[in-house]
Design a protein around this motif. Structure first.
Motif, PDB file in Angstrom:
ATOM      1  N   TYR A  62      36.678  -3.317  -9.288  1.00  0.00           N
ATOM      2  CA  TYR A  62      37.171  -4.906  -9.443  1.00  0.00           C
ATOM      3  C   TYR A  62      37.598  -5.005 -11.046  1.00  0.00           C
ATOM      4  N   VAL A  63      38.540  -5.688 -11.148  1.00  0.00           N
ATOM      5  CA  VAL A  63      39.023  -6.137 -12.931  1.00  0.00           C
ATOM      6  C   VAL A  63      39.299  -7.470 -12.549  1.00  0.00           C
ATOM      7  N   SER A  64      38.468  -8.465 -14.163  1.00  0.00           N
ATOM      8  CA  SER A  64      38.836  -9.673 -13.658  1.00  0.00           C
ATOM      9  C   SER A  64      39.815 -10.431 -14.923  1.00  0.00           C
ATOM     10  N   VAL A  65      41.118 -10.679 -14.494  1.00  0.00           N
ATOM     11  CA  VAL A  65      42.303 -11.259 -14.772  1.00  0.00           C
ATOM     12  C   VAL A  65      41.651 -12.664 -15.527  1.00  0.00           C
ATOM     13  N   GLY A  66      41.719 -12.983 -16.489  1.00  0.00           N
ATOM     14  CA  GLY A  66      41.182 -15.073 -16.928  1.00  0.00           C
ATOM     15  C   GLY A  66      42.695 -15.477 -16.616  1.00  0.00           C
ATOM     16  N   SER A  67      42.690 -17.128 -16.125  1.00  0.00           N
ATOM     17  CA  SER A  67      43.645 -17.170 -16.583  1.00  0.00           C
ATOM     18  C   SER A  67      44.923 -17.703 -17.702  1.00  0.00           C
ATOM     19  N   LYS A  68      46.472 -18.119 -17.803  1.00  0.00           N
ATOM     20  CA  LYS A  68      47.002 -17.595 -19.497  1.00  0.00           C
ATOM     21  C   LYS A  68      46.975 -19.050 -20.313  1.00  0.00           C
ATOM     22  N   THR A  69      46.565 -20.289 -19.145  1.00  0.00           N
ATOM     23  CA  THR A  69      46.483 -21.840 -20.010  1.00  0.00           C
ATOM     24  C   THR A  69      44.960 -22.209 -19.309  1.00  0.00           C
ATOM     25  N   ASN A  70      44.916 -23.426 -20.253  1.00  0.00           N
ATOM     26  CA  ASN A  70      43.573 -24.105 -19.993  1.00  0.00           C
ATOM     27  C   ASN A  70      43.820 -24.396 -18.490  1.00  0.00           C
ATOM     28  N   VAL A  71      44.750 -25.134 -17.737  1.00  0.00           N
ATOM     29  CA  VAL A  71      44.376 -25.754 -16.557  1.00  0.00           C
ATOM     30  C   VAL A  71      46.354 -25.840 -15.589  1.00  0.00           C
TER      31      VAL A  71
END
Length: 462
Positions: free
Chosen positions: A213-222
């Motif tokens: 499992y790999v966590s990948v956050g967003s590029k932008t705020n919203v």
């Protein structure tokens, strides 16, 4: 690989000096802040204090003016140390590190730490099993902001150590006792992240070792200002990548990916997780948990950050909604079809606390009632007029199920309204049952141990 020794302070040798962890007595009745009163600031923090926030406690969007208020990190003042509960003490385990982030212990008890600023994976060798390292070694260097660490296969005899970077999952050959990599890094998977945005990539293997499992956050705020896909494109996207899957520059972001150990297949486990920075499996249930940094610029008290079980195929709201069917006004009317399909997270934190790391307590040193609870590192706010976070909290579980309450466990990193000397990043349970805490403000790792002098009081609500 070269050996590099940062300034190390032996945990046991300094217990009597001025900077040993302060111990605070806890009142007979633990203080509980429930509902809107839980939206406080660092001045209300104290070891033993419990909080509980629910989806019904949220204010309206922009009830307060969005505020950018970054803390100034200063050197640790003379005599300053984290504050903890009666019976516990906090001592420095290591110092002089460059951006220490994720902590994991190898099956043989060696402690691995990523230094995201220094670009290193470091290993601490314990002498005779004692939790006081005499020397650390650089296992690998010249890495691109390394973060997550996982050993494969899970179990007593791993053959590789995996490392998450903003754009890749790497692995190095490894066997128990190795203090430096015996071969070059192998790229297992490429990840979205070359164009910036949230960069932390935590890793954890399923218990059977078949899934990473790999966590990948967003590029932008919203996801503001990006082209919206058509209804047909949305249908095709979600058929392939799950409900609420992101498109365009956010493709395969704000998600947890499931990748096979060789990197030959991948899928989205769940979507709408703006920035899941910490991953762990819950002992006993093998439920996948993550801690999430929610969005900014909706006011001081919106929306809460959270810790949650990551359910297969679930959608957690980002960017259209938050904490259930609360619609983000910046995306008003865009995805009403999703409002009834959102999974509400398990434990809500004060907004902008910035949770980064989570660890379940299965050790034998702390009192028995801690067994099965979890600890979370809160890195601290920047998008809030009144500073919050900068502490370690304990999540309460009953029969393996979260109660929604959390308790201040380790505080004292804040100097005043503008200055802090520590920013907690990760937590890990050492082989002897003590708790290790990394903080990247001053590059230290703290060890929290229990002497048995007093037992903490659990809130009467549990």
């Amino acid at each position: 690989m070269k050996t590099f020794a940062p300034t190390l302070l032996l945990a046991g040798a300094f217990a009597g000096l001025a900077f040993a962890g302060h111990v605070l007595a806890q009142s007979e009745e633990a203080r509980r802040l429930i509902g809107p009163v839980a939206f406080s600031d660092w001045r209300q923090d104290a070891p033993g204090t419990w909080r509980k926030i629910t989806a019904q406690d949220l204010p309206a969007p922009l009830a307060s003016e969005p505020t950018a208020s970054r803390s100034q990190v200063v050197a640790r003042p003379d005599g300053a140390a984290p504050k903890t509960l009666a019976g516990f003490s906090a001592e420095i385990f290591a110092s002089g590190l460059e951006g220490p982030r994720v902590i994991r212990h190898a099956p043989n008890g060696d402690i691995f730490v990523t230094e995201s600023v220094g670009g290193r994976l470091r290993v601490f060798r314990l002498e005779n099993g004692k939790i006081a390292p005499a020397l650390s070694h650089v296992f690998a260097s010249e890495l691109e902001r390394p973060y997550g660490i996982a050993f494969y296969p899970p179990g007593p005899e791993p053959r590789f150590v995996y490392v998450g970077t903003p754009t890749k999952v790497l692995r190095f050959p490894y066997k128990n006792g190795d203090l430096s990599a015996s071969g070059p890094a192998e790229t297992i998977a490429t990840l979205p992240g070359a164009d910036g945005g949230h960069w932390t990539r935590d890793l954890v293997f399923s218990r059977d070792g078949k899934t990473l499992y790999v966590s990948v956050g967003s590029k932008t705020n919203v996801a503001e200002g990006h082209p919206r896909p058509s209804a047909q494109e949305v249908a095709q996207l979600e058929a392939a990548h799950g409900q609420g899957a992101s498109a365009g520059v956010e493709f395969e972001r704000a998600t947890v990916l499931a990748i096979d150990p060789e990197g030959k297949s991948r899928r989205n486990v769940a979507n709408g997780l703006r920035n899941c920075s910490g991953l762990q499996l819950q002992p006993g249930t093998d439920a996948l948990w993550c801690v999430v940094n929610e969005r900014d610029m909706l006011g001081d008290d919106l929306p809460p950050d959270y810790a949650t079980r990551v359910k297969e195929g679930a959608f957690y709201g980002w960017p259209w909604h938050y904490i259930g069917a609360h619609e983000d006004p910046r995306h008003a009317g865009e995805r009403p079809d999703l409002s009834s399909k959102i999974t509400i997270p398990d434990v809500l934190f004060q907004p902008h606390s910035a949770p980064l790391g989570i660890a379940f307590y299965e050790g034998g040193q702390f009192p028995a009632e801690y067994k099965g609870d979890a600890f979370v590192a809160l890195h601290g706010s920047w998008n809030r007029a009144k500073r919050t976070g900068y502490k370690i909290v304990r999540l309460s579980f009953k029969d393996g199920v979260p109660t929604g309450e959390y308790q201040d466990f380790l505080t004292g990193f804040v100097v005043d309204d503008t200055r802090v000397w520590g920013r907690p990043v990760d937590v890990a349970v050492a082989r002897d049952g003590s708790l290790l805490v990394s903080e990247d403000g001053n590059g230290t790792i703290w060890r929290v141990s229990y002497s048995g002098a007093a037992a903490p009081v659990r809130t009467s609500g549990n």
